[in-house]
Design a protein around this motif. Structure first.
Motif, PDB file in Angstrom:
ATOM      1  N   ALA A  11      16.077   1.585   4.723  1.00 24.01           N
ATOM      2  CA  ALA A  11      16.879   2.270   3.711  1.00 24.01           C
ATOM      3  C   ALA A  11      16.055   3.335   2.997  1.00 24.01           C
ATOM      4  CB  ALA A  11      17.415   1.253   2.703  1.00 24.01           C
ATOM      5  N   VAL A  12      14.811   3.011   2.656  1.00 22.82           N
ATOM      6  CA  VAL A  12      13.943   3.979   1.992  1.00 22.82           C
ATOM      7  C   VAL A  12      13.615   5.127   2.947  1.00 22.82           C
ATOM      8  CG1 VAL A  12      11.706   4.347   0.879  1.00 22.82           C
ATOM      9  CG2 VAL A  12      12.984   2.241   0.452  1.00 22.82           C
ATOM     10  N   ALA A  13      13.365   4.806   4.224  1.00 23.41           N
ATOM     11  CA  ALA A  13      13.081   5.847   5.215  1.00 23.41           C
ATOM     12  C   ALA A  13      14.269   6.791   5.359  1.00 23.41           C
ATOM     13  CB  ALA A  13      12.730   5.211   6.550  1.00 23.41           C
TER      14      ALA A  13
ATOM     15  N   MET B  38      16.456   7.537   3.048  1.00 16.17           N
ATOM     16  CA  MET B  38      16.451   8.391   1.857  1.00 16.17           C
ATOM     17  C   MET B  38      15.341   9.435   1.950  1.00 16.17           C
ATOM     18  SD  MET B  38      17.885   8.775  -1.198  1.00 16.17           S
ATOM     19  CE  MET B  38      17.511   9.442  -2.828  1.00 16.17           C
ATOM     20  N   LEU B  39      14.229   9.052   2.518  1.00 16.26           N
ATOM     21  CA  LEU B  39      13.074   9.936   2.634  1.00 16.26           C
ATOM     22  C   LEU B  39      13.355  11.123   3.543  1.00 16.26           C
ATOM     23  CD1 LEU B  39      10.152  10.340   1.749  1.00 16.26           C
ATOM     24  CD2 LEU B  39       9.436   8.806   3.587  1.00 16.26           C
ATOM     25  N   GLY B  40      14.385  11.004   4.382  1.00 17.20           N
ATOM     26  CA  GLY B  40      14.758  12.112   5.258  1.00 17.20           C
ATOM     27  C   GLY B  40      15.386  13.276   4.512  1.00 17.20           C
ATOM     28  N   HIS B  41      15.763  13.058   3.239  1.00 17.86           N
ATOM     29  CA  HIS B  41      16.289  14.109   2.350  1.00 17.86           C
ATOM     30  C   HIS B  41      17.604  14.718   2.826  1.00 17.86           C
ATOM     31  CE1 HIS B  41      12.555  13.851   0.163  1.00 17.86           C
ATOM     32  NE2 HIS B  41      11.861  14.177   1.232  1.00 17.86           N
ATOM     33  N   HIS B  42      18.361  13.992   3.659  1.00 18.76           N
ATOM     34  CA  HIS B  42      19.660  14.515   4.090  1.00 18.76           C
ATOM     35  C   HIS B  42      20.763  13.476   3.944  1.00 18.76           C
ATOM     36  CE1 HIS B  42      18.139  18.336   5.548  1.00 18.76           C
ATOM     37  NE2 HIS B  42      17.176  17.714   6.195  1.00 18.76           N
ATOM     38  N   ALA B  43      20.559  12.490   3.094  1.00 19.47           N
ATOM     39  CA  ALA B  43      21.579  11.470   2.897  1.00 19.47           C
ATOM     40  C   ALA B  43      22.812  12.078   2.228  1.00 19.47           C
ATOM     41  CB  ALA B  43      21.042  10.320   2.039  1.00 19.47           C
ATOM     42  N   ARG B  44      23.984  11.670   2.689  1.00 17.11           N
ATOM     43  CA  ARG B  44      25.250  12.078   2.061  1.00 17.11           C
ATOM     44  C   ARG B  44      25.584  11.041   1.003  1.00 17.11           C
ATOM     45  NH1 ARG B  44      28.981  14.923   5.668  1.00 17.11           N
ATOM     46  NH2 ARG B  44      30.596  13.432   5.075  1.00 17.11           N
ATOM     47  N   GLY B  45      25.468  11.397  -0.260  1.00 22.86           N
ATOM     48  CA  GLY B  45      25.719  10.431  -1.308  1.00 22.86           C
ATOM     49  C   GLY B  45      24.569   9.435  -1.399  1.00 22.86           C
ATOM     50  N   LYS B  46      24.915   8.166  -1.495  1.00 22.30           N
ATOM     51  CA  LYS B  46      23.929   7.126  -1.779  1.00 22.30           C
ATOM     52  C   LYS B  46      23.625   6.227  -0.583  1.00 22.30           C
ATOM     53  CE  LYS B  46      22.440   6.189  -5.212  1.00 22.30           C
ATOM     54  NZ  LYS B  46      21.164   6.583  -5.867  1.00 22.30           N
ATOM     55  N   ILE B  47      22.421   5.666  -0.606  1.00 22.96           N
ATOM     56  CA  ILE B  47      21.989   4.630   0.337  1.00 22.96           C
ATOM     57  C   ILE B  47      21.853   3.349  -0.474  1.00 22.96           C
ATOM     58  CG2 ILE B  47      20.234   3.876   1.967  1.00 22.96           C
ATOM     59  CD1 ILE B  47      21.763   6.433   2.764  1.00 22.96           C
TER      60      ILE B  47
ATOM     61  N   GLY C 163       0.849  -1.188   0.000  1.00 25.80           N
ATOM     62  CA  GLY C 163       0.000   0.000   0.000  1.00 25.80           C
ATOM     63  C   GLY C 163       0.879   1.231   0.000  1.00 25.80           C
ATOM     64  N   TYR C 164       0.310   2.399   0.296  1.00 25.88           N
ATOM     65  CA  TYR C 164       1.077   3.631   0.372  1.00 25.88           C
ATOM     66  C   TYR C 164       1.206   4.058   1.827  1.00 25.88           C
ATOM     67  CZ  TYR C 164       0.224   4.116  -4.656  1.00 25.88           C
ATOM     68  OH  TYR C 164       0.174   3.922  -6.017  1.00 25.88           O
ATOM     69  N   GLY C 165       2.355   4.668   2.152  1.00 18.90           N
ATOM     70  CA  GLY C 165       2.528   5.168   3.504  1.00 18.90           C
ATOM     71  C   GLY C 165       3.989   5.183   3.909  1.00 18.90           C
ATOM     72  N   ALA C 166       4.224   5.218   5.223  1.00 17.40           N
ATOM     73  CA  ALA C 166       5.588   5.190   5.734  1.00 17.40           C
ATOM     74  C   ALA C 166       6.256   3.879   5.328  1.00 17.40           C
ATOM     75  CB  ALA C 166       5.580   5.323   7.254  1.00 17.40           C
ATOM     76  N   PRO C 167       7.529   3.923   4.927  1.00 14.43           N
ATOM     77  CA  PRO C 167       8.198   2.715   4.441  1.00 14.43           C
ATOM     78  C   PRO C 167       8.090   1.525   5.386  1.00 14.43           C
ATOM     79  CG  PRO C 167       9.561   4.627   4.005  1.00 14.43           C
ATOM     80  CD  PRO C 167       8.398   5.112   4.833  1.00 14.43           C
ATOM     81  N   GLU C 168       8.272   1.758   6.683  1.00 13.30           N
ATOM     82  CA  GLU C 168       8.229   0.651   7.641  1.00 13.30           C
ATOM     83  C   GLU C 168       6.842   0.031   7.761  1.00 13.30           C
ATOM     84  OE1 GLU C 168      11.383   3.589   9.117  1.00 13.30           O
ATOM     85  OE2 GLU C 168       9.385   3.673   8.234  1.00 13.30           O
TER      86      GLU C 168
END
Length: 345
Positions: free
Chosen positions: A328-330, A332-341, A23-28
């Motif tokens: 991992a998606v969560a 990335m969703l924080g929008h402050h990752a340094r480089g890649k996850i 479904g849609y929602g928080a990754p966890e």
């Protein structure tokens, strides 16, 4: 399974572990491990045993389903494709009958982006299928994690700097979001092309962006780059956190503005109106161009050459095991990752 046919697999090989979206929602809350049918390669496809993949913007957009308007394309109640991910790094398990360039055991990397909407395949899984035309041999110098992390972000950065922006000697390039996945690679690629690069990032990422070769740094926590006096030949905006017109005002008369962000993901429309305004400016005097990431073998080989040479390196902030893909998606969703996850086997 034969290396050259789609023969029936034994029952014990008929399923695989995958991270499935319900479904849609928080990754966890909407992503969970499950056993699903293992895909079979068609005549022109390769079956890859996944060793690593990475998280990209389309993944968290599809997981959250926000802005809601995007659900018209993804699926109203849940995405039509239940497995996320498009970046590929792994070993060839089997090939379709028309595939001649790969054989079982080959280490490969590439992408199923542009093809994933046509099948149920994704890369947050033990196996995936990919067109042979979107796959190349993985250089021994690259780890599976590095290869996987480089694909979508690297191809996007390469096309933005080399083909769309035509960065080169004498060109001034501004990269907003210089510490993210696309940004870290774009800074380095622009430098290899001979451009002078200004990176926009937060205080904690200044040293990182400097280490990648940026000539100048703008700390957005202390300074609004749109209020500066410097003019740029190319602006790659990976954040779109300012009105497009304000960013475009920093262009030279022949400068190129490359909006490369979905912006914020909130409500019915999110930042889609801002994205539309950025593109509409191209109807006037502003040269607005977009990057279409369609990974092919030529661009993958060019990217691999840059990585192997050491002129460009992939920045990986953290690797998660497949079972923790939701985290991992969560991240990335924080929008402050340094480089890649990345997600590994």
């Amino acid at each position: 399974m034969s290396a050259s046919t789609n023969a029936t697999t034994p029952e014990r090989d008929a399923t695989m572990k995958a991270i499935v979206q319900r479904g849609y929602g928080a990754p966890e809350q909407v992503l969970a491990p499950d056993d699903i049918a293992r895909p079979d390669p068609s005549d022109d496809e390769v079956l890859v045993r996944m060793r690593a993949t990475s998280v990209n913007t389309p993944d968290w957009l599809a997981v959250t389903g926000v802005p809601y308007l995007l659900r018209l394309g993804f699926g109203l109640r849940r995405p039509a494709t239940p497995v996320r991910g498009s970046d590929i790094a792994g070993t060839v398990e089997a090939v379709g009958k028309n595939v001649t360039g790969f054989r079982p055991g080959d280490e490969v990397f590439g992408s199923l982006w542009g093809n994933s909407a046509k099948s149920l395949a994704g890369t947050f899984a033990e196996f995936t299928v990919v067109p042979a035309s979107q796959l190349i041999g993985k250089p021994a110098e690259l780890s599976f994690a590095e290869a996987a992390a480089s694909v979508m972000s690297g191809i996007t950065a390469l096309l933005a700097m080399r083909d769309v922006g035509r960065a080169g000697p004498g060109k001034r390039v501004l990269i907003n979001g210089a510490s993210g996945g696309v940004g870290t690679l774009a800074v380095q690629i622009a430098k290899t092309l001979g451009a002078q690069v200004t990176g926009v990032c937060s205080t904690r990422n200044i040293e990182l962006v400097q280490s990648l070769g940026a000539d100048h740094i703008i700390d957005y926590t202390r300074e609004d780059y749109t209020r500066g006096t410097q003019r740029y030949d190319v602006i790659l905006d990976n954040v779109l956190n300012h009105p497009p017109s304000a960013t475009a005002d920093l262009l030279t008369p022949t400068g190129i503005f490359i909006p490369n962000s979905i912006g914020s993901a909130r409500g019915l429309f999110g930042s889609l109106p801002r994205i539309a305004r950025a593109k509409m400016m191209g109807w006037g005097s502003t040269d607005v161009r977009t990057v279409t990431c369609l990974p092919g073998q030529d661009d993958l080989n060019d990217l691999a050459a840059l990585l192997v040479s050491g002129d460009v390196k992939v920045i990986i902030e953290r690797a998660y095991p497949l079972g923790e893909a939701a985290h991992a998606v969560a991240h990335m969703l924080g929008h402050h990752a340094r480089g890649k996850i990345v997600i590994t086997d």
